[in-house]
Design a protein around this motif. Structure first.
Motif, PDB file in Angstrom:
ATOM      1  N   CYS A  61       0.839  -1.239  -0.013  1.00 10.97           N
ATOM      2  CA  CYS A  61      -0.080   0.155  -0.106  1.00 10.97           C
ATOM      3  C   CYS A  61       0.985   1.253   0.015  1.00 10.97           C
TER       4      CYS A  61
ATOM      5  N   ARG B 173       3.590  -1.298  -7.709  1.00 10.23           N
ATOM      6  CA  ARG B 173       2.724  -0.182  -7.050  1.00 10.23           C
ATOM      7  C   ARG B 173       3.464   0.128  -5.729  1.00 10.23           C
TER       8      ARG B 173
ATOM      9  N   LYS C  19      -0.042   9.469   0.452  1.00 11.41           N
ATOM     10  CA  LYS C  19      -1.051   8.651   1.010  1.00 11.41           C
ATOM     11  C   LYS C  19      -2.321   9.221   1.362  1.00 11.41           C
TER      12      LYS C  19
ATOM     13  N   HIS D 101      -8.598  -3.523  -2.092  1.00  9.58           N
ATOM     14  CA  HIS D 101      -9.384  -2.443  -1.477  1.00  9.58           C
ATOM     15  C   HIS D 101     -11.085  -2.832  -1.778  1.00  9.58           C
TER      16      HIS D 101
ATOM     17  N   GLU E 258      -2.466  -5.443  -3.324  1.00 17.06           N
ATOM     18  CA  GLU E 258      -1.494  -5.108  -2.266  1.00 17.06           C
ATOM     19  C   GLU E 258      -0.813  -6.290  -1.657  1.00 17.06           C
TER      20      GLU E 258
ATOM     21  N   ASP F  66      -3.054  -0.226   5.722  1.00 17.66           N
ATOM     22  CA  ASP F  66      -3.710  -1.446   5.087  1.00 17.66           C
ATOM     23  C   ASP F  66      -3.166  -2.832   5.184  1.00 17.66           C
TER      24      ASP F  66
ATOM     25  N   GLN G 237      -5.434  -5.870   4.790  1.00 13.67           N
ATOM     26  CA  GLN G 237      -5.839  -6.629   3.604  1.00 13.67           C
ATOM     27  C   GLN G 237      -4.678  -6.992   2.664  1.00 13.67           C
TER      28      GLN G 237
HETATM   29 MN    MN Z   1      -4.038   0.870   0.030  1.00 13.55          MN
END
Ligand code: MN
Ligand code: PEP
Length: 337
Positions: free
Chosen positions: A102, A126, A131, A272, A298, A309, A312
């Protein structure tokens, strides 16, 4: 307005159409299909209507685009248009996976995760340097330092880099280090930012807003194309619904609808979209089955220590399993990975 040429129109006729139309102060976007050429005409609608385009040799039809979004509409090109990030084409026969943490947190973190996701088959890295956090007290990203670390990870792995831009003032810095600009869900209707990235030479991935309809997403993309940047990808990342069992509701419906409505490639962010590590792979597989051109997933090598994050993020091994599952689905629907 869209010009469709006759099936037997010659190259000289196509060149002549473009020359004539640009001579009237209008812009043309030429898309070459197997038997016909589609020329999208950009400019003031009344000026376009006044010009005798139908009289130019080789023209078969001249049709107005009736939808509110013009340049992003499927008709404007008459075919899907792949977009390249670095050397990686998205929207072609192969499904592309973008992956990484993330947030960029340190050199060790980003380089190590970049190597892991590349080994599992990801093609684009990525990582967030700026943020958009719900709380002003949460980690806000490393800023320019994070961009430099992303560029280092690109050096090491050869993977092009995508990162979020939140403010028009950061455009030069982000352009200097990234290969693709990400507009986050919260900025999908930041029209000043959309216009700014519309003047960039870099491709842009536009994420769907938390409460945005598909039409809202397409209208926002239209802002970017209207400034001249046609290298736009759309990303479905889940929307707010009454459901509380998951972070968001991944709108799989958006995938076939967008593929029919627009020529732009469709990316899906199942991370997400569902927000729960154990279910990300299922939604990634579903997205590819529904026709997604690319995925954004992610991954973190130490999710419990992640600065954003963590709940996740997949571990690298879990990501490798996701890739196997997605590869099988991609093959089943006639696409590679
Ligand atoms: Mn994220
Ligand atoms: C992200 O990609 O890390 C992100 C913040 O996504 P979104 O804008 O979709 O919330």
């Amino acid at each position: 307005m869209i010009i469709i040429t006759k099936p037997n129109a010659t190259e000289q006729q196509v060149d002549h159409i473009v020359e004539r139309v640009t001579g009237w102060g209008l812009r043309c976007e030429v898309s070459r299909g197997e038997s016909r050429v589609v020329i999208g005409v950009i400019g003031p609608e009344d000026l376009i209507r006044e010009m005798p385009i139908a009289a130019i040799p080789g023209v078969e039809s001249v049709t107005p685009v009736l939808k509110p979004y013009k340049l992003v509409s499927y008709e404007f090109r008459g075919m899907h248009s792949p977009v390249a990030i670095g050397g990686v084409s998205i929207g072609g026969p192969e499904v592309v996976v973008m992956s990484g943490p993330c947030s960029v947190e340190s050199r060790e973190q980003i380089v190590s995760i970049a190597k892991d996701v590349k080994a599992a088959g990801a093609r684009i890295l990525r990582g967030g340097a700026f943020k958009p956090r719900t709380s002003p007290y949460s980690f806000q990203g490393l800023g320019v330092e994070g961009l430099k670390l992303l560029a280092e990870a690109r050096e090491v792995t050869g993977m092009p880099v995508i990162t979020e831009i939140m403010d028009t003032k950061d455009i030069e810095a982000v352009e200097q280090y990234a290969d693709c600009l990400q507009i986050g869900a919260r900025n999908m209707q930041n029209f000043a930012l959309l216009k700014e990235v519309g003047r960039s030479k870099l491709p842009v991935m536009l994420k769907r807003g938390l409460s945005a309809t598909i039409k809202d997403l397409l209208m926002s993309a239209e802002y970017i194309l209207s400034e001249g940047n046609f290298n736009v990808l759309l990303c479905e990342r889940g929307i707010r619904t009454f459901e509380t069992a998951t972070r968001n509701t991944l709108d799989l419906n958006a995938i076939p609808v967008l593929k029919a409505e627009t020529h732009l490639p469709v990316v899906v962010d199942p991370t997400h979209g569902i927000g729960l590590r154990e279910h990300v792979a299922a939604m990634a597989a579903a997205a590819v089955a529904a026709g997604a051109d690319a995925l954004m997933v992610e991954v973190h090598n130490s999710p419990e220590l992640a600065k954003s994050d963590g709940e996740q993020a997949l571990l690298p091994d879990e990501f490798a399993l996701l890739m196997n599952r997605v590869r099988a689905v991609a093959e089943a629907v006639g696409r590679g990975l």
